[in-house]
Design a protein around this motif. Structure first.
Motif: not given
Ligand SMILES: Nc1nc2c(ncn2[C@@H]2O[C@H](COP(=O)(O)OP(=O)(O)O)[C@@H](O)[C@H]2O)c(=O)[nH]1
Ligand SMILES: [Mg+2]
Length: 631
Positions: A378-380, A382-383, A389, A393
């Motif tokens: 999910e974090m990856r 985002t960008a 990032n 991550t």
């Protein structure tokens, strides 16, 4: 030789648009090259497979890929788009926007082709102004929304100069092809040239390839040597990223190199069968069927095509206009990088249903739906193109990685990755320990745990040197000896030290607990009473308390343990050493029996003692005599 002047920018252009709209005719008008070269293409008058040409503009060298527009050959069309910089979208004045115009545009969008020129063709047959108004409407919100629109007619040779001008202008705004030291050539043609052997052609990205270089063909893991290269039909020593390139790989069998293979020098990791990605569905897809969890699809990646199954991460279906995280289970292994774009078509290959970007190319090793993996993806997502990032991550999920292995399969060079790590180090989000980089929070927690264990050991056993290093290693749970070594070295860089197989605080001095006072006094007294011929160890150390006392005396260096049977005070040992050296110096090489008489000791003590002196490099044994080792 074509010049590779640094001022010359190399870019790849591909056509796009509905069948029969005049793409091939326009490329011929631009370049003089007829890209329909197959006999069947000539006979049917349509483009079936990719065609290639070259267009030189001021300061710009364009490798041109002419794609088929017919819906039956979309798979060939996508194969040409794996690594392009700009698109030439073609719409015929007499026909207007058609289904493959739309589908090709969606594909360009998914692949994030942000630069392009739109050509209205066959202006001799229709009203370009009306088409242009419609185009502006249709391109709104797409990656080509700002592309210039040029009126052309290949029949009347009109608009060709204007088109060249527009291409040069757009080309000038595109950053040069990235050289990240990770070359990949997406193979789109393989053939055999008599006297030369196997030749593969494709679009080169990410780095250069040079004559004589050894490359790997992925995913089949074939090794090959480049005997010769051509860029745009001219022999070169080095092929640059952003060029159409042909490689002569004489030792390979063309049968083993299907279209879709990748030629690379990147060896950091293996091709895999599972890829985690962010999928995106255009809101323009009609009919608006859902993409269901578990659906079988075709994945088009680079010049390759894979049958695959889509597992949606947190939903049962993905509708047009939505995006979501998915795992792709591929029917064959793929060699992909983080940030690579791909296209998804339905299983029967009739419709383009989604696009995607790779978040994790090594998904085979991870559990898809674990909370850790979820947070990571999910974090990856985002960008997915942001290096910081990617590093953050990766470290949050993996905690620690060898520096040289971190993001090896990404669109970033080793130097860029090293700089990003260094930035994170300065922001105290990462730490660098030897060859490793670790998430700072995790590392500090691990350090805290190790320090607490050392302190606990000091408190529980003040008589001991410190925490047994084997126990510390087990406690860390790192499962990697090199990493453990790096951890211990880091710990010992300040405040801690390592000696005799134990880690201790530098301030720690072993002290005898009162309970061992009696036992150690006994050992000391017994050794002092007969320093050169003390009683055997088993008499001196008869119980567990004496055992602990001995360990203490040995760790502080007060008592020397000679094998299983003999203990000596350090003082006695030093004196005997002097005597042995002195005796041999005066009398020459001596036997055990001679030394025993002079020292007033027994064979039981002297034999292991002399062996110790041998090991220390004081004495050397020659037959039954000892002499001094001359250093
Ligand atoms: N009248 C006219 N016909 C054209 C023009 N450009 C191409 N054509 C014709 O349109 C047909 C399709 O052209 P082609 O380049 O093969 O289209 P593609 O399928 O998009 O590559 C051919 O018969 C061409 O001769 C043009 O500018 N004017
Ligand atoms: Mg054509």
């Amino acid at each position: 030789m074509p010049d590779h002047k640094p001022s010359l920018k190399h870019l790849i252009l591909a056509t796009a648009g509905h069948v029969d709209h005049g793409k091939t005719a326009l490329i011929k008008a631009l370049t003089g090259i007829d890209t329909d070269r197959l006999p069947e293409e000539k006979a049917r008058g349509i483009t079936i497979d990719l065609g290639f040409a070259h267009l030189a503009l001021p300061g710009l060298s364009l490798g041109v890929i002419d794609v088929p527009g017919h819906e039956d050959f979309i798979r060939n069309m996508i194969a040409g788009l794996g690594a392009i910089d700009l698109a030439l979208l073609v719409v015929a004045a007499d026909d207007g926007w058609m289904p493959q115009t739309e589908e090709h545009l969606q594909i360009l969008n998914y692949l994030e082709v942000r630069h392009g020129v739109v050509a209205i063709t066959k202006c001799d047959l229709g009203d370009p102004a009306r088409i242009a108004r419609d185009l502006r409407e249709r391109l709104r919100g797409t990656s080509l929304r700002e592309a210039p629109i040029v009126d052309t007619s290949a029949r009347e040779s009109k608009g060709v100069d204007e088109l060249k001008h527009a291409l040069a202008l757009v080309g000038a705004s595109i950053p040069p092809a990235r050289e990240i030291g990770k070359p990949r050539l997406f193979v789109d043609r393989v053939f055999t040239v008599r006297g030369t052997g196997t030749v593969v052609t494709g679009t080169l990205t990410g780095g250069s390839l040079a004559r004589g270089e050894t490359v790997t063909l992925q995913p089949q893991k074939l090794r090959a040597r480049i005997r010769g290269l051509q860029s745009h039909n001219q022999s070169v020593e080095i092929a640059l990223p952003g060029t159409r390139t042909a490689l002569n790989l004489p030792d390979t069998d063309p049968q083993q190199i299907p279209r879709g293979s990748i030629v690379t020098t990147v060896t950091a990791s293996e091709a895999g069968r599972a890829v985690d990605a962010l999928l995106e569905r255009s809101a323009r897809i009609t009919p608006a069927r859902p993409l269901k969890n578990g659906a079988g699809v075709q994945v088009h990646y680079g010049s390759a095509r894979f049958a695959a199954r889509v597992l949606l991460f947190d939903r049962r279906e993905l509708l047009p206009g939505e995006s979501g995280i998915a795992r792709l289970h591929l029917a064959k292994r793929a060699f992909v990088f983080i940030g690579d774009r791909f296209i998804i078509r339905d299983a029967s290959g009739r419709q383009t249903i989604a696009g995607g970007v790779v978040l994790n190319p090594e998904a085979e090793q991870t559990k898809f739906r674990s909370p850790l993996e979820r947070a990571f993806l999910e974090m990856r997502a985002t960008a997915p193109d942001d290096l910081k990032n990617l590093v953050v991550t990766q470290l949050r999920r993996d905690q620690v990685r060898p520096c040289n292995d971190l993001l090896a399969r990404s669109h970033f060079s080793e130097q860029e990755i090293a700089a990003a790590i260094d930035l994170l180090r300065r922001e105290q989000m990462a730490v660098i320990i030897g060859q490793f980089v670790a998430d700072a929070a995790w590392w500090h927690a691990l350090r805290k745990r190790a320090i607490a264990a050392v302190d606990a050991e000091h408190a529980a056993h003040p008589e001991r040197a410190g925490l047994d290093v084997v126990r510390l290693r087990a406690l860390l749970g790192l499962h990697d000896v090199e990493l453990e070594d790096a951890f211990i070295a880091d710990l010992c860089a300040q405040d801690f030290s390592s000696a005799q197989g134990a880690i201790r605080r530098r301030t720690h001095r072993p002290v005898l607990p009162p309970s061992l006072n009696g036992a150690s006094a006994k050992i000391r007294a017994a050794l002092a009473a007969h320093p050169f011929d003390p009683p055997p160890r088993r008499e001196l150390v008869a119980d567990a308390t004496a055992q602990q006392a001995l360990r203490f005396l040995s760790e502080t260096g007060e008592v020397i343990i000679l094998g299983d049977e003999v203990l000596l005070s350090a003082d006695a040992c030093a004196k005997m050493k002097l005597l042995v050296a002195q005796t041999i110096r005066e009398r020459g090489p001596s036997t055990v029996s001679e030394l025993r008489q002079i020292l007033g000791t027994t064979r039981r003590v002297l034999v292991p003692l002399l062996e110790r002196f041998d090991r220390e490099g004081l004495t050397i044994r020659q037959g039954d005599r000892r002499s001094l080792k001359i250093r």
